[in-house]
Design a protein around this motif. Structure first.
Motif, PDB file in Angstrom:
ATOM      1  N   GLU A 272      -1.536 -17.026  -5.051  1.00 53.49           N
ATOM      2  CA  GLU A 272      -1.280 -17.311  -3.437  1.00 53.49           C
ATOM      3  C   GLU A 272       0.028 -17.486  -2.955  1.00 53.49           C
ATOM      4  O   GLU A 272       0.384 -17.632  -1.814  1.00 53.49           O
ATOM      5  CB  GLU A 272      -1.840 -18.768  -3.219  1.00 53.49           C
ATOM      6  CG  GLU A 272      -3.557 -18.776  -3.600  1.00 53.49           C
ATOM      7  CD  GLU A 272      -4.269 -19.950  -3.427  1.00 53.49           C
ATOM      8  OE1 GLU A 272      -3.530 -20.855  -2.967  1.00 53.49           O
ATOM      9  OE2 GLU A 272      -5.374 -20.184  -3.299  1.00 53.49           O
ATOM     10  N   SER A 273       1.074 -17.413  -4.080  1.00 55.79           N
ATOM     11  CA  SER A 273       2.517 -17.350  -3.551  1.00 55.79           C
ATOM     12  C   SER A 273       3.252 -16.249  -3.866  1.00 55.79           C
ATOM     13  O   SER A 273       2.952 -15.325  -4.131  1.00 55.79           O
ATOM     14  CB  SER A 273       3.190 -18.495  -4.233  1.00 55.79           C
ATOM     15  OG  SER A 273       3.275 -17.994  -5.856  1.00 55.79           O
ATOM     16  N   GLU A 274       4.413 -16.116  -2.836  1.00 57.18           N
ATOM     17  CA  GLU A 274       5.157 -14.837  -3.181  1.00 57.18           C
ATOM     18  C   GLU A 274       5.897 -14.926  -4.476  1.00 57.18           C
ATOM     19  O   GLU A 274       5.933 -13.863  -5.010  1.00 57.18           O
ATOM     20  CB  GLU A 274       6.395 -15.230  -2.093  1.00 57.18           C
ATOM     21  CG  GLU A 274       6.015 -15.006  -0.583  1.00 57.18           C
ATOM     22  CD  GLU A 274       7.131 -14.770   0.266  1.00 57.18           C
ATOM     23  OE1 GLU A 274       8.262 -14.788   0.070  1.00 57.18           O
ATOM     24  OE2 GLU A 274       6.969 -14.876   1.494  1.00 57.18           O
ATOM     25  N   ALA A 275       6.019 -16.071  -5.073  1.00 56.39           N
ATOM     26  CA  ALA A 275       6.908 -16.165  -6.552  1.00 56.39           C
ATOM     27  C   ALA A 275       5.574 -15.423  -7.406  1.00 56.39           C
ATOM     28  O   ALA A 275       6.091 -14.779  -8.537  1.00 56.39           O
ATOM     29  CB  ALA A 275       6.924 -17.358  -6.793  1.00 56.39           C
ATOM     30  N   GLY A 276       4.368 -15.882  -7.137  1.00 55.80           N
ATOM     31  CA  GLY A 276       3.276 -15.309  -7.901  1.00 55.80           C
ATOM     32  C   GLY A 276       3.256 -13.885  -8.072  1.00 55.80           C
ATOM     33  O   GLY A 276       2.746 -13.110  -9.038  1.00 55.80           O
ATOM     34  N   VAL A 277       3.126 -13.521  -6.574  1.00 52.56           N
ATOM     35  CA  VAL A 277       3.007 -11.884  -6.478  1.00 52.56           C
ATOM     36  C   VAL A 277       4.035 -11.322  -7.318  1.00 52.56           C
ATOM     37  O   VAL A 277       4.106 -10.289  -7.694  1.00 52.56           O
ATOM     38  CB  VAL A 277       2.836 -11.458  -5.055  1.00 52.56           C
ATOM     39  CG1 VAL A 277       3.016  -9.937  -4.682  1.00 52.56           C
ATOM     40  CG2 VAL A 277       1.602 -12.491  -4.417  1.00 52.56           C
ATOM     41  N   LYS A 278       5.164 -11.869  -7.136  1.00 49.91           N
ATOM     42  CA  LYS A 278       6.653 -11.099  -7.647  1.00 49.91           C
ATOM     43  C   LYS A 278       6.459 -11.010  -9.129  1.00 49.91           C
ATOM     44  O   LYS A 278       6.875 -10.174  -9.904  1.00 49.91           O
ATOM     45  CB  LYS A 278       7.741 -11.947  -7.152  1.00 49.91           C
ATOM     46  CG  LYS A 278       9.009 -11.140  -7.785  1.00 49.91           C
ATOM     47  CD  LYS A 278      10.202 -12.119  -7.288  1.00 49.91           C
ATOM     48  CE  LYS A 278      11.603 -11.588  -7.969  1.00 49.91           C
ATOM     49  NZ  LYS A 278      12.890 -12.341  -7.502  1.00 49.91           N
ATOM     50  N   ALA A 279       6.018 -12.204  -9.779  1.00 51.31           N
ATOM     51  CA  ALA A 279       5.663 -12.472 -11.257  1.00 51.31           C
ATOM     52  C   ALA A 279       4.772 -11.219 -11.699  1.00 51.31           C
ATOM     53  O   ALA A 279       4.530 -10.799 -13.001  1.00 51.31           O
ATOM     54  CB  ALA A 279       5.330 -13.682 -11.632  1.00 51.31           C
ATOM     55  N   ALA A 280       3.550 -11.090 -10.875  1.00 47.90           N
ATOM     56  CA  ALA A 280       2.513 -10.170 -11.261  1.00 47.90           C
ATOM     57  C   ALA A 280       2.865  -8.604 -10.758  1.00 47.90           C
ATOM     58  O   ALA A 280       2.029  -7.895 -10.951  1.00 47.90           O
ATOM     59  CB  ALA A 280       1.216 -10.785 -10.669  1.00 47.90           C
ATOM     60  N   GLY A 281       3.940  -8.440 -10.048  1.00 44.90           N
ATOM     61  CA  GLY A 281       4.048  -7.189  -9.494  1.00 44.90           C
ATOM     62  C   GLY A 281       4.221  -6.004 -10.409  1.00 44.90           C
ATOM     63  O   GLY A 281       3.488  -4.919  -9.985  1.00 44.90           O
ATOM     64  N   SER A 282       4.734  -5.916 -11.467  1.00 45.99           N
ATOM     65  CA  SER A 282       4.694  -4.979 -12.541  1.00 45.99           C
ATOM     66  C   SER A 282       3.414  -4.627 -12.890  1.00 45.99           C
ATOM     67  O   SER A 282       2.987  -3.296 -13.032  1.00 45.99           O
ATOM     68  CB  SER A 282       5.724  -4.881 -13.585  1.00 45.99           C
ATOM     69  OG  SER A 282       5.073  -6.211 -14.216  1.00 45.99           O
ATOM     70  N   GLU A 283       2.676  -5.604 -13.147  1.00 41.49           N
ATOM     71  CA  GLU A 283       1.218  -5.371 -13.472  1.00 41.49           C
ATOM     72  C   GLU A 283       0.386  -4.914 -12.378  1.00 41.49           C
ATOM     73  O   GLU A 283      -0.505  -3.958 -12.680  1.00 41.49           O
ATOM     74  CB  GLU A 283       0.612  -6.680 -14.151  1.00 41.49           C
ATOM     75  CG  GLU A 283       1.288  -7.172 -15.516  1.00 41.49           C
ATOM     76  CD  GLU A 283       1.091  -6.133 -16.478  1.00 41.49           C
ATOM     77  OE1 GLU A 283       0.124  -5.260 -16.440  1.00 41.49           O
ATOM     78  OE2 GLU A 283       2.018  -5.949 -17.533  1.00 41.49           O
ATOM     79  N   LEU A 284       0.411  -5.247 -11.332  1.00 44.74           N
ATOM     80  CA  LEU A 284      -0.315  -4.914 -10.096  1.00 44.74           C
ATOM     81  C   LEU A 284       0.105  -3.271  -9.927  1.00 44.74           C
ATOM     82  O   LEU A 284      -0.918  -2.399  -9.700  1.00 44.74           O
ATOM     83  CB  LEU A 284       0.115  -5.657  -8.755  1.00 44.74           C
ATOM     84  CG  LEU A 284      -0.548  -7.049  -8.788  1.00 44.74           C
ATOM     85  CD1 LEU A 284       0.062  -7.774  -7.715  1.00 44.74           C
ATOM     86  CD2 LEU A 284      -2.067  -6.968  -8.497  1.00 44.74           C
ATOM     87  N   ALA A 285       1.420  -3.130  -9.869  1.00 42.38           N
ATOM     88  CA  ALA A 285       1.978  -1.725  -9.635  1.00 42.38           C
ATOM     89  C   ALA A 285       1.553  -0.897 -10.679  1.00 42.38           C
ATOM     90  O   ALA A 285       0.961   0.359 -10.440  1.00 42.38           O
ATOM     91  CB  ALA A 285       3.547  -1.593  -9.882  1.00 42.38           C
ATOM     92  N   ARG A 286       1.258  -1.292 -12.006  1.00 41.49           N
ATOM     93  CA  ARG A 286       0.819  -0.346 -12.979  1.00 41.49           C
ATOM     94  C   ARG A 286      -0.597  -0.222 -12.884  1.00 41.49           C
ATOM     95  O   ARG A 286      -1.298   1.074 -12.934  1.00 41.49           O
ATOM     96  CB  ARG A 286       0.995  -1.154 -14.643  1.00 41.49           C
ATOM     97  CG  ARG A 286       0.355  -0.272 -15.563  1.00 41.49           C
ATOM     98  CD  ARG A 286       0.176  -1.137 -16.817  1.00 41.49           C
ATOM     99  NE  ARG A 286      -0.406  -2.381 -16.842  1.00 41.49           N
ATOM    100  CZ  ARG A 286      -2.010  -2.497 -17.057  1.00 41.49           C
ATOM    101  NH1 ARG A 286      -2.467  -1.259 -17.306  1.00 41.49           N
ATOM    102  NH2 ARG A 286      -2.292  -3.815 -16.923  1.00 41.49           N
TER     103      ARG A 286
END
Length: 303
Positions: A272-286
């Motif tokens: 729900e947070s920007e920090a969380g999306v950033k932390a998950a960014g590489s896995e989401l992109a993959r």
């Protein structure tokens, strides 16, 4: 006096005789918010034929057609907390997806917040929890909203993705038996039901029942799943989440499991947070890159 009483009763008579909400053509956008990401309030179908579910839609610039991403929100067994839930938005995640060309729908399910209605995802008490049934009810709600958006001209008919959070992620796992041409990938953040049993961190209600339901979902799974959990998630801790993923895979489901860095004081809410999306960014992109569909071919100009 009789006339005054009749006038006073008119608003009630209008409510009692009005056609159901969906019969009034209430599905679709209500108003343009005029905000970044082309944010709009929408109404989408629900399993209650008389009640349209509220939703938020975000879109990239242009007419599309865009791939669709549906975000399925978390839930709770507590009726008062459900009724008081603010509209799910997941704005940082929506922004991430819009920047990558997705139209993003965040539907609010029955029994929650402003949508209201009967809570059809009830899992029952701890001793008799039916996690498979509750997951399928959530999956049905996701499917109804997704199917309706696929009928819109600005949405592609294929290659949608579903991203689920907690109970929404559990429903997304139940939806993994759908047509892989219609839904190309599913990503789940700490999926499950029954976490924080009796409001105690790191306690899961009837964990063996939850594991059995995960295995049941895996038997019919056809869509690849990316399974993510923060190391400081106290609802479905990484060690238990790993067991759930193993049960899902052990019966035939395809899932990539990843632990993510700690985010905030409670990792369960990271997405729900920007920090969380950033932390998950590489896995989401993959996940997005591995399940990228073929581009739509534009008609040739033979002039």
């Amino acid at each position: 006096m009789r006339l005054v009483n009749t006038i006073a009763l008119l608003p009630l008579l209008v409510l009692l005789t009005a056609p159901p909400l969906c019969a009034q053509g209430a599905f679709g956008p209500s108003e343009e918010e005029g905000e970044p990401l082309r944010r709009q309030a929408w109404r989408v179908p629900s399993s209650d034929g008389d009640l349209a579910a509220r939703a938020l839609l975000f879109r990239p610039p242009g007419p599309g057609p865009f791939r669709l991403a549906v975000i399925a929100h978390a839930s709770t067994q507590n009726a008062l907390r459900r009724a008081q839930m603010p509209p799910p938005e997941y704005r940082p995640l929506a922004a991430y997806l819009v920047a990558r060309g997705f139209a993003v729908l965040v539907p609010e399910r029955l029994g929650h917040g402003a949508t209201g209605g009967r809570y059809v995802e009830d899992q029952g008490g701890c001793d008799e929890a039916d996690y498979a049934r509750s997951g399928r009810a959530t999956a049905d709600a996701i499917s109804l909203a997704l199917g309706y958006l696929r009928e819109q001209d600005f949405v592609r008919k294929d290659a949608a993705i579903v991203i689920g959070h907690s109970a929404g992620g559990w429903g997304a796992l139940a939806l993994s038996n759908a047509d892989p041409k219609a839904i190309s990938a599913i990503t789940v953040f700490a999926p499950g039901r029954g976490g924080h049993a009796n409001d105690e961190p790191n306690q899961v209600c009837a964990p063996h029942t939850l594991l059995a339901a995960a295995a049941e979902f895996g038997k019919a799974a056809r869509i690849p799943v990316t399974w993510l959990v923060a190391v400081n998630d106290s609802y479905f801790a990484p060690a238990f989440s790993q067991k759930l993923a193993d049960a899902f895979r052990g019966s035939g489901g395809k899932a990539e499991f990843r632990s993510l860095p700690a985010v905030g004081s409670e990792g369960h809410w990271m997405i729900e947070s920007e920090a969380g999306v950033k932390a998950a960014g590489s896995e989401l992109a993959r996940a997005l890159n591995e399940n990228r569909p073929a581009a739509i071919k534009k008609p040739r100009d033979n002039r």
